[in-house]
Scaffold this active site. Structure first.
Site, PDB file in Angstrom:
ATOM      1  N   ALA A  36      -1.021 -14.605   5.600  1.00 13.84           N
ATOM      2  CA  ALA A  36      -1.921 -14.838   6.747  1.00 13.84           C
ATOM      3  C   ALA A  36      -1.517 -16.167   7.398  1.00 13.84           C
ATOM      4  CB  ALA A  36      -3.388 -14.834   6.326  1.00 13.84           C
ATOM      5  N   HIS A  41       0.879 -23.533   7.956  1.00 17.09           N
ATOM      6  CA  HIS A  41       1.945 -23.083   7.049  1.00 17.09           C
ATOM      7  C   HIS A  41       3.318 -23.351   7.675  1.00 17.09           C
ATOM      8  CE1 HIS A  41      -1.409 -20.134   5.962  1.00 17.09           C
ATOM      9  NE2 HIS A  41      -1.168 -20.710   4.809  1.00 17.09           N
ATOM     10  N   GLY A 152       0.084 -28.461   1.469  1.00 17.95           N
ATOM     11  CA  GLY A 152      -0.742 -29.033   2.530  1.00 17.95           C
ATOM     12  C   GLY A 152      -1.800 -29.956   1.937  1.00 17.95           C
ATOM     13  N   GLN A 153      -2.010 -31.085   2.604  1.00 20.84           N
ATOM     14  CA  GLN A 153      -3.111 -31.964   2.181  1.00 20.84           C
ATOM     15  C   GLN A 153      -4.462 -31.375   2.578  1.00 20.84           C
ATOM     16  OE1 GLN A 153      -2.160 -35.828   3.768  1.00 20.84           O
ATOM     17  NE2 GLN A 153      -0.527 -36.155   2.294  1.00 20.84           N
ATOM     18  N   ASP A 155      -5.675 -28.788   1.395  1.00 19.49           N
ATOM     19  CA  ASP A 155      -6.258 -28.463   0.090  1.00 19.49           C
ATOM     20  C   ASP A 155      -5.972 -29.659  -0.816  1.00 19.49           C
ATOM     21  OD1 ASP A 155      -6.986 -25.453   0.481  1.00 19.49           O
ATOM     22  OD2 ASP A 155      -5.004 -25.708   1.340  1.00 19.49           O
ATOM     23  N   SER A 190      -6.939 -22.718   9.012  1.00 17.19           N
ATOM     24  CA  SER A 190      -7.123 -22.055   7.723  1.00 17.19           C
ATOM     25  C   SER A 190      -7.106 -20.552   7.946  1.00 17.19           C
ATOM     26  CB  SER A 190      -8.477 -22.461   7.117  1.00 17.19           C
ATOM     27  OG  SER A 190      -8.817 -21.573   6.064  1.00 17.19           O
ATOM     28  N   SER A 191      -6.521 -19.833   6.984  1.00 15.66           N
ATOM     29  CA  SER A 191      -6.528 -18.366   7.110  1.00 15.66           C
ATOM     30  C   SER A 191      -7.963 -17.861   7.148  1.00 15.66           C
ATOM     31  CB  SER A 191      -5.794 -17.747   5.921  1.00 15.66           C
ATOM     32  OG  SER A 191      -4.519 -18.342   5.782  1.00 15.66           O
TER      33      SER A 191
END
Ligand code: AMP
Length: 283
Positions: A36, A41, A152-153, A155, A190-191
């Site tokens: 997704a 990404h 990714g920061q 998360d 975000s997905s």
């Protein structure tokens, strides 16, 4: 037309493809994802391309990091569009294992991260989560054996847990944290943003706004507790149900009382409708 990346679905085909690259001395960067794909990404991918000769993107919606009541079944899956975007980004290889390739019958080993994984943030609301993440990421690192792994920061706790795991297990990979890519109004990509209704989408940037304002107030010397209490009220007023809004040490994720306690990261998680969003910012 962009070249379609190689897509591998079994560990043996993956290893066969990677071996000659490694033999030629080419460096490899891995970008782990659940598909997704969005511009966040793709930023990880473009940074990976700058660092390494070869870029591998994994796409695997990891059942081990979802609790039974969570959104594993409905998590957005856009494989064809993902492959097209990765072709345009000139990714060399997509590692898209089947669930049985990743967890064959009889699979019986799980990594139990501690430290940042038990900080009382995401782990408090998703107790199964970091064990699932650490186990699959350790497997991805051993399968691909990358020189670099891009995270990714967005998360942030996950980034801390994976960095610590690689260090603790002497995994020969450099974990790189990439700053969060945001919409123009501040909402972190975000997905899961795809779940938001129009009204929820309008309310969603409030999380980033509160983080930004809180960070600058704390930086200016206002008491952390008061700033966060006021932030929590504003988040609730926007229609969210707050899981946490906290100031933590940016590396250990230990609670902090003042900026003297070290570099501070503000972290938030909140639910709106059926969607749970997380975000964070440095002070
Ligand atoms: P996911 O597919 O959501 O598991 O994310 C895969 C990777 O992309 C993780 O390392 C995430 O932290 C990263 N990522 C997700 N959203 C963003 C974003 N908005 N900006 C930068 N990285 C992101």
């Amino acid at each position: 037309m962009a070249k379609r990346p190689l897509v591998m679905r079994t560990v043996s085909s993956l290893r066969r493809t990677l071996a000659p690259w490694r033999k030629r001395g080419q460096s490899i960067a891995l970008v782990p994802t659940m598909g997704a794909l969005h511009a966040g990404h793709l930023k990880l991918v473009s940074d990976a391309k700058r660092r390494a000769d070869r870029v591998v993107v994994s796409i695997f919606v990891n059942p081990a990091q979802f609790a039974p009541h969570e959104d594993f079944g409905s998590y957005p899956r856009t494989f064809d569009a993902d492959i097209k975007a990765l072709g345009e980004a000139k990714v060399d290889l997509v590692w898209a294992p089947t669930a049985t390739a990743m967890y064959p019958g009889g699979f019986a080993t799980r990594i139990a991260p501690q430290g940042a994984a038990l900080a009382g943030l995401e782990d408090k609301f998703r107790p199964h989560f970091f064990g699932g993440v650490a186990t699959v990421v350790a497997k991805l690192f051993l399968q691909v054996q990358p020189d670099f792994a891009m995270f990714g920061q967005k998360d942030y706790q996950q980034f801390c847990v994976v960095t610590q795991m690689a260090k603790d297990l002497d995994l020969p990979v450099k974990v790189i944290g990439i700053p969060t890519v945001r919409e123009k109004d501040g909402l972190a990509l975000s997905s899961r943003n795809a779940y938001l209704s129009e009204a929820e989408r309008r309310a969603a940037p409030e999380l980033a706004r509160v983080l930004k304002v809180s960070a600058s107030r704390i930086k200016a010397g206002e008491p952390i507790e008061m700033v966060l209490e006021e932030g929590a009220v504003e988040i609730a007023r926007a229609g969210f149900s707050l899981d946490y809004l906290e100031a933590r040490h940016a590396v250990t994720l230990a609670p902090v009382a003042s900026p003297k306690d070290g570099p501070i990261r503000l972290l938030v998680a909140a639910r709106i409708g059926k969607t749970r969003l997380i975000d964070n910012m440095p002070v």
